[in-house]
Design a protein around this motif. Structure first.
Motif, PDB file in Angstrom:
ATOM      1  N   LEU A   7     -49.601 -22.793   4.944  1.00  0.00           N
ATOM      2  CA  LEU A   7     -49.040 -21.972   3.863  1.00  0.00           C
ATOM      3  C   LEU A   7     -50.077 -21.804   2.757  1.00  0.00           C
ATOM      4  O   LEU A   7     -50.645 -22.786   2.270  1.00  0.00           O
ATOM      5  CB  LEU A   7     -47.778 -22.651   3.318  1.00  0.00           C
ATOM      6  N   ARG A  94     -39.361 -12.068   4.773  1.00  0.00           N
ATOM      7  CA  ARG A  94     -39.212 -13.157   3.811  1.00  0.00           C
ATOM      8  C   ARG A  94     -38.332 -14.230   4.447  1.00  0.00           C
ATOM      9  O   ARG A  94     -37.226 -13.931   4.904  1.00  0.00           O
ATOM     10  CB  ARG A  94     -38.578 -12.620   2.535  1.00  0.00           C
ATOM     11  N   LEU A  95     -38.833 -15.453   4.495  1.00  0.00           N
ATOM     12  CA  LEU A  95     -38.045 -16.534   5.075  1.00  0.00           C
ATOM     13  C   LEU A  95     -37.031 -17.025   4.036  1.00  0.00           C
ATOM     14  O   LEU A  95     -37.125 -16.683   2.856  1.00  0.00           O
ATOM     15  CB  LEU A  95     -38.966 -17.679   5.521  1.00  0.00           C
ATOM     16  N   THR A  99     -40.751 -17.999   1.331  1.00  0.00           N
ATOM     17  CA  THR A  99     -42.090 -17.831   1.904  1.00  0.00           C
ATOM     18  C   THR A  99     -42.194 -16.462   2.572  1.00  0.00           C
ATOM     19  O   THR A  99     -41.257 -16.005   3.212  1.00  0.00           O
ATOM     20  CB  THR A  99     -42.339 -18.920   2.982  1.00  0.00           C
ATOM     21  N   ARG A 101     -43.813 -14.125   5.419  1.00  0.00           N
ATOM     22  CA  ARG A 101     -44.533 -14.162   6.688  1.00  0.00           C
ATOM     23  C   ARG A 101     -45.074 -12.759   6.919  1.00  0.00           C
ATOM     24  O   ARG A 101     -44.291 -11.799   7.012  1.00  0.00           O
ATOM     25  CB  ARG A 101     -43.607 -14.565   7.825  1.00  0.00           C
ATOM     26  N   GLN A 109     -49.917 -14.051  12.744  1.00  0.00           N
ATOM     27  CA  GLN A 109     -48.997 -14.280  11.627  1.00  0.00           C
ATOM     28  C   GLN A 109     -49.670 -15.131  10.552  1.00  0.00           C
ATOM     29  O   GLN A 109     -50.529 -15.957  10.847  1.00  0.00           O
ATOM     30  CB  GLN A 109     -47.767 -15.043  12.126  1.00  0.00           C
ATOM     31  N   HIS A 110     -49.234 -14.931   9.322  1.00  0.00           N
ATOM     32  CA  HIS A 110     -49.751 -15.704   8.188  1.00  0.00           C
ATOM     33  C   HIS A 110     -48.592 -15.994   7.246  1.00  0.00           C
ATOM     34  O   HIS A 110     -47.729 -15.138   7.060  1.00  0.00           O
ATOM     35  CB  HIS A 110     -50.815 -14.897   7.419  1.00  0.00           C
ATOM     36  N   TRP A 111     -48.632 -17.172   6.616  1.00  0.00           N
ATOM     37  CA  TRP A 111     -47.593 -17.536   5.643  1.00  0.00           C
ATOM     38  C   TRP A 111     -48.183 -17.611   4.251  1.00  0.00           C
ATOM     39  O   TRP A 111     -49.270 -18.167   4.058  1.00  0.00           O
ATOM     40  CB  TRP A 111     -47.014 -18.908   5.966  1.00  0.00           C
ATOM     41  N   SER A 112     -47.436 -17.120   3.299  1.00  0.00           N
ATOM     42  CA  SER A 112     -47.958 -17.145   1.933  1.00  0.00           C
ATOM     43  C   SER A 112     -46.826 -17.174   0.916  1.00  0.00           C
ATOM     44  O   SER A 112     -45.729 -16.668   1.181  1.00  0.00           O
ATOM     45  CB  SER A 112     -48.807 -15.889   1.705  1.00  0.00           C
TER      46      SER A 112
END
Ligand SMILES: Cc1cc2nc3c(=O)[nH]c(=O)nc-3n(C[C@H](O)[C@H](O)[C@H](O)COP(=O)(O)OP(=O)(O)OC[C@H]3O[C@@H](n4cnc5c(N)ncnc54)[C@H](O)[C@@H]3O)c2cc1C
Length: 361
Positions: A7, A94-95, A99, A101, A109-112
């Motif tokens: 993250l 949006r999780l 977060t 994704r 994939q990328h998480w931010s």
């Protein structure tokens, strides 16, 4: 949910001037930073005019865009952000914990926690020849790049375009090919003046304002094209006469075009190419900020200098989004303890070169 991803505090999409400066400034704000660029190289639109001399970046002597690009990339790497090349970001989800994704066109994939869109006019791609069946000829003798100059030896080559690449290739190939014709939609060329003059004085047949109208071949290999002059509106009429030209190779140098892709469906409010933002570069989506030419707000400055300012503002907003009690901006670099060690390293280099100079005297 599949693989566990790292993250990041901020993910910057786009590696042009805005994205590169954001990557530097977010390091000053102690943010875990990732930068993702669609192309295989950083620099954004400055890559389109490497030979041009840029005068209007504050505090910089006139500098070729290629050198400015190098310096921006170097600065972006000051705090070792994670840099990902060759991925066009297309999806945002949006999780439940907020977060974000993001996904690329190729499925990565990328998480931010936050996002900064520094995407200019979209992912920069080669502008293709927009004629029916053109893509079929790419397998053989319709080119967008020259990878092997010798393969043009003794050939009849048609080049289309008016920028640096088209003009440079015309100058390079005229001594190798049996004939070089260059067509360009406008009378004015955007390539370097010195090289345009050289081309016009050479054996290159230069036709303006002309463009390719039709392709003739067997579906795999082109053997002729028709070219025709454009009127003052840059169009053809029914009366426009075409000229058929036998060719062995066609080289298209129409530059790069932006592709916003599915980002336009993320629910961001925009006007044409640009996403609306407030004075803190916040968009209508929580945690999503913009910087550089993609941003739209009242006093927006569509310049490299404006991209730098946007980047710092967007990073500060991203920092406050994650940590509402953080200071509103980073401490200036000349007083910022984050640079103590780096300053000491620079001072050692300065001291060494002073001593070397003294020894030479
Ligand atoms: C010919 C020319 C000359 C210029 N001369 C000057 C000058 O002298 N002085 C000046 O100040 N300005 C000049 N400009 C303008 C300047 O280049 C732009 O203002 C500047 O490049 C904007 O920076 P940016 O980072 O916002 O966008 P860009 O430079 O457009 O960079 C955006 C980057 O984002 C990437 N990207 C887009 N979408 C995605 C995605 N979905 N996923 C991943 N990556 C993505 C793109 O591939 C690109 O690399 C000139 C522009 C041109 C075309």
């Amino acid at each position: 949910m599949g693989q566990k991803l790292e993250l990041f505090d901020v993910t910057i999409i786009g590696g042009g001037p805005a994205g590169l400066y954001a990557a530097f400034y977010s390091g000053m704000r102690d943010m875990k930073t990732k930068l993702i660029e669609a192309r295989e190289e950083l620099g954004g639109r400055t890559l389109m005019y490497p030979e041009k001399i840029v005068w209007d970046v504050g505090g910089m002597a006139p500098v070729r865009a290629a050198q400015l690009t190098k310096l921006m990339i170097q600065q972006a790497q000051t705090f070792d952000p994670t840099i990902v090349l060759g991925q066009q970001i297309t999806g945002l989800e949006r999780l439940v914990d907020g977060t974000m994704r993001i996904t690329s066109a190729t499925g990565e994939q990328h998480w931010s926690r936050t996002l900064i869109l520094a995407i200019g006019h979209g992912a920069l791609k080669l502008a293709k020849l927009n004629l029916p069946g053109a893509e079929n000829y790419e397998k053989d003798n319709l080119h967008y790049n020259v990878t092997d100059v010798a393969s043009f030896r003794g050939k009849r080559v048609l080049i289309s375009g008016g920028g640096d690449s088209a003009v440079d290739w015309a100058n390079e190939l005229v001594g190798i090919a049996s004939a070089v014709t260059l067509v360009h939609r406008r009378d004015r060329f955007s390539g370097m003046e010195r090289n345009v003059r050289r081309m016009k004085a050479s054996n290159v047949q230069v036709l303006t304002p002309y463009a390719i109208k039709n392709l003739y071949g067997n579906g795999n290999r082109l053997d002729a094209v028709s070219i025709a002059p454009l009127n003052a509106d840059g169009e053809w009429t029914d009366e426009t006469e075409q000229e058929r030209l036998a060719v062995d190779a066609v080289l298209i140098n129409h530059g790069l075009r932006g592709d916003l892709g599915p980002i336009v469906d993320w629910g961001l409010v925009r006007e044409n190419w640009n996403f609306n933002a407030d004075e803190k570069l916040a968009t209508n989506l929580p945690g999503v900020f913009v910087a550089g030419d993609t941003a739209n707000y009242g006093s927006k400055l569509y310049l490299i200098a404006g991209a730098f300012t946007d980047a710092a503002l967007a990073v500060n907003s991203a920092k406050l989004y994650i940590e509402p009690d953080a200071s509103i901006r980073a401490q200036v670099s000349s007083h910022n303890s984050k640079f103590d060690e780096k300053n000491r390293a620079l001072e050692i280099v300065e001291e060494r070169s002073r001593r070397d100079d003294l020894q030479e005297v």
